[in-house]
Design a protein around this motif. Structure first.
Motif, PDB file in Angstrom:
ATOM      1  N   ASP A 210       1.012  -1.297   0.007  1.00  0.00           N
ATOM      2  CA  ASP A 210       0.193  -0.291  -0.161  1.00  0.00           C
ATOM      3  C   ASP A 210       1.057   1.083   0.187  1.00  0.00           C
ATOM      4  O   ASP A 210       0.095   2.427  -0.668  1.00  0.00           O
ATOM      5  CB  ASP A 210      -0.446  -0.346   1.036  1.00  0.00           C
ATOM      6  CG  ASP A 210      -1.796  -0.756   1.323  1.00  0.00           C
ATOM      7  OD1 ASP A 210      -2.369  -1.477   0.614  1.00  0.00           O
ATOM      8  OD2 ASP A 210      -1.394  -2.321   2.191  1.00  0.00           O
ATOM      9  N   TYR A 211       2.524   1.127   0.375  1.00  0.00           N
ATOM     10  CA  TYR A 211       2.676   2.894   0.615  1.00  0.00           C
ATOM     11  C   TYR A 211       4.322   1.867   0.280  1.00  0.00           C
ATOM     12  O   TYR A 211       4.930   1.072   0.313  1.00  0.00           O
ATOM     13  CB  TYR A 211       3.203   3.050   2.234  1.00  0.00           C
ATOM     14  CG  TYR A 211       3.713   3.627   2.555  1.00  0.00           C
ATOM     15  CD1 TYR A 211       2.717   5.667   2.621  1.00  0.00           C
ATOM     16  CD2 TYR A 211       4.684   4.445   2.867  1.00  0.00           C
ATOM     17  CE1 TYR A 211       3.335   6.776   3.198  1.00  0.00           C
ATOM     18  CE2 TYR A 211       5.659   5.354   3.010  1.00  0.00           C
ATOM     19  CZ  TYR A 211       4.557   6.353   3.111  1.00  0.00           C
ATOM     20  OH  TYR A 211       5.372   8.054   2.841  1.00  0.00           O
ATOM     21  N   LEU A 212       4.532   2.855  -0.691  1.00  0.00           N
ATOM     22  CA  LEU A 212       6.417   1.800  -0.985  1.00  0.00           C
ATOM     23  C   LEU A 212       7.081   3.282  -0.721  1.00  0.00           C
ATOM     24  O   LEU A 212       6.813   5.143  -1.050  1.00  0.00           O
ATOM     25  CB  LEU A 212       5.855   2.579  -2.601  1.00  0.00           C
ATOM     26  CG  LEU A 212       7.459   2.421  -3.905  1.00  0.00           C
ATOM     27  CD1 LEU A 212       7.836   0.897  -3.042  1.00  0.00           C
ATOM     28  CD2 LEU A 212       7.097   1.975  -5.279  1.00  0.00           C
ATOM     29  N   ILE A 213       7.775   3.022  -0.215  1.00  0.00           N
ATOM     30  CA  ILE A 213       9.531   3.583  -0.080  1.00  0.00           C
ATOM     31  C   ILE A 213      10.227   3.419  -1.096  1.00  0.00           C
ATOM     32  O   ILE A 213      11.027   2.325  -1.314  1.00  0.00           O
ATOM     33  CB  ILE A 213       9.338   3.193   1.372  1.00  0.00           C
ATOM     34  CG1 ILE A 213       9.117   4.162   2.567  1.00  0.00           C
ATOM     35  CG2 ILE A 213      10.772   4.220   1.888  1.00  0.00           C
ATOM     36  CD1 ILE A 213       8.744   3.789   3.765  1.00  0.00           C
ATOM     37  N   VAL A 214      11.516   4.152  -1.376  1.00  0.00           N
ATOM     38  CA  VAL A 214      12.257   3.908  -2.312  1.00  0.00           C
ATOM     39  C   VAL A 214      13.910   4.751  -1.737  1.00  0.00           C
ATOM     40  O   VAL A 214      13.601   5.590  -1.646  1.00  0.00           O
ATOM     41  CB  VAL A 214      12.279   4.594  -3.783  1.00  0.00           C
ATOM     42  CG1 VAL A 214      13.687   4.763  -4.471  1.00  0.00           C
ATOM     43  CG2 VAL A 214      11.222   4.139  -4.468  1.00  0.00           C
TER      44      VAL A 214
END
Length: 349
Positions: A210-214
């Motif tokens: 649901d939540y994407l961190i790069v």
């Protein structure tokens, strides 16, 4: 499509309720401007993946006309504060300006397509050697200095050093935190020369939660891994490129290449995703995902794209002369336009 383009789209969206972005065909660009770096299909994908874009108008005419605007229910056109001309030297937006349906946004200082192409051209071995005292510079060296502003040149193609600011990061950031119960996904990499393959990968990664961190690696780590003149774009430039993508919720600037327990715990990461391409330090026998792999939280995704940054550079180097000529023609054309503006034969608005 670099972060300067994304910043123009951000400004255009701020002026409107619904943003349609017209993307020209390869044929039209070749006729009016020169060879493209990305194919039209790749450019459609990259623009569509920009967080401020509502709709992409594929194959938009190079010269914008009022009839097309009325047909598509477009109220006004936004363009950067420079002049874009067709192959005959005519302002592509003159009809729109005369009708009072034209607005401007500010170009982003420190970046241009011509500059990035110049950086890629300088990856060739022969251009690592700078001219010695008394030697004449090579054509590409002279052209690149011109584009960099080392000599008097166009205010549009000539670029200064890009200076990152906290305000710019805020403008590009979504500013959202994971909601209770959200599945947090973490990916890391270089993300240099942001391209359509990155868009595919990030979309596939986001689908895992649901939540994407790069996490973005530092310039020193990337250079130690890839060598030569890599990365082409520095960490600050790569940060904005990634933040502009609609699938990305947050970016760790200067993330460690080897995952740490502290990082996973701090961001409450549920799953770590990577692609199918070779992973950094694997040739050194180091598993950078070891911490997550021991927890069973590592997943490999297939993006469906084989495109990577080295391929983008290969396109440039394969047709080096053609791109050198493209850059020089663009610089010369912009200088002619500026002289006409100064003489009063062309008006900026």
């Amino acid at each position: 499509m670099h972060f300067g383009h994304a910043n123009s789209l951000r400004q255009a969206k701020a002026m409107s309720d619904y943003l349609i972005v017209g993307v020209h065909t390869d044929e039209d660009i070749m006729k009016n401007k020169g060879p493209t770096v990305a194919t039209q299909e790749e450019r459609y994908k990259m623009v569509r993946a920009c967080k401020w874009v509502d709709e992409v108008y594929e194959g938009a005419p190079y010269v914008t006309q009022l009839a097309m605007m009325d047909k598509e229910n477009i109220d006004f056109v936004v363009h950067g504060n420079d002049i874009t001309c067709d192959a005959d030297g005519n302002d592509c937006y003159q009809e729109i300006k005369d009708a009072g349906r034209y607005r401007e946004c500010q170009r982003t200082q420190g970046v241009s397509t011509t500059d990035l192409v110049g950086r890629m051209l300088l990856l060739t071995k022969t251009h690592f050697d700078r001219p010695q005292d008394g030697e004449a510079p090579s054509h590409i060296e002279d052209m690149y200095k011109h584009a960099q502003g080392a000599v008097k040149g166009s205010p549009y193609t000539g670029v200064t050093q890009f200076l990152q600011t906290s305000q710019k990061i805020v403008q590009f950031s979504s500013g959202t935190e994971p909601k209770p119960g959200d599945k947090v996904v973490y990916v890391s990499g270089t993300f240099d020369l942001f391209h359509a393959g990155h868009c595919d990968f990030l979309e596939a990664a986001k689908a895992k939660g649901d939540y994407l961190i790069v996490g973005l690696y530092t310039d020193l780590e990337v250079n130690a891994w890839k060598g030569s003149n890599w990365p082409i774009m520095n960490l600050h430039e790569r940060t904005l490129s990634v933040l502009a993508n609609r699938h990305v919720d947050n970016v760790v600037i200067g993330a460690p290449m080897e995952l740490t327990p502290e990082l996973l715990e701090h961001f409450h990461v549920d799953v770590v995703v990577h692609g199918e391409r070779p992973v950094a330090k694997k040739d050194q026998g180091v598993d950078i995902f070891k911490v997550a792999r021991e927890k069973g939280t590592v997943e490999t995704v297939q993006s469906g794209s084989e495109l990577h940054a080295e391929m983008v550079v290969e396109r440039i180097l394969k047709n080096k002369q053609m791109y050198e000529e493209r850059n020089q023609k663009k610089i010369d054309k912009e200088l002619r336009i500026m002289k006409a503006v100064e003489a009063g034969t062309i008006k900026m608005k």
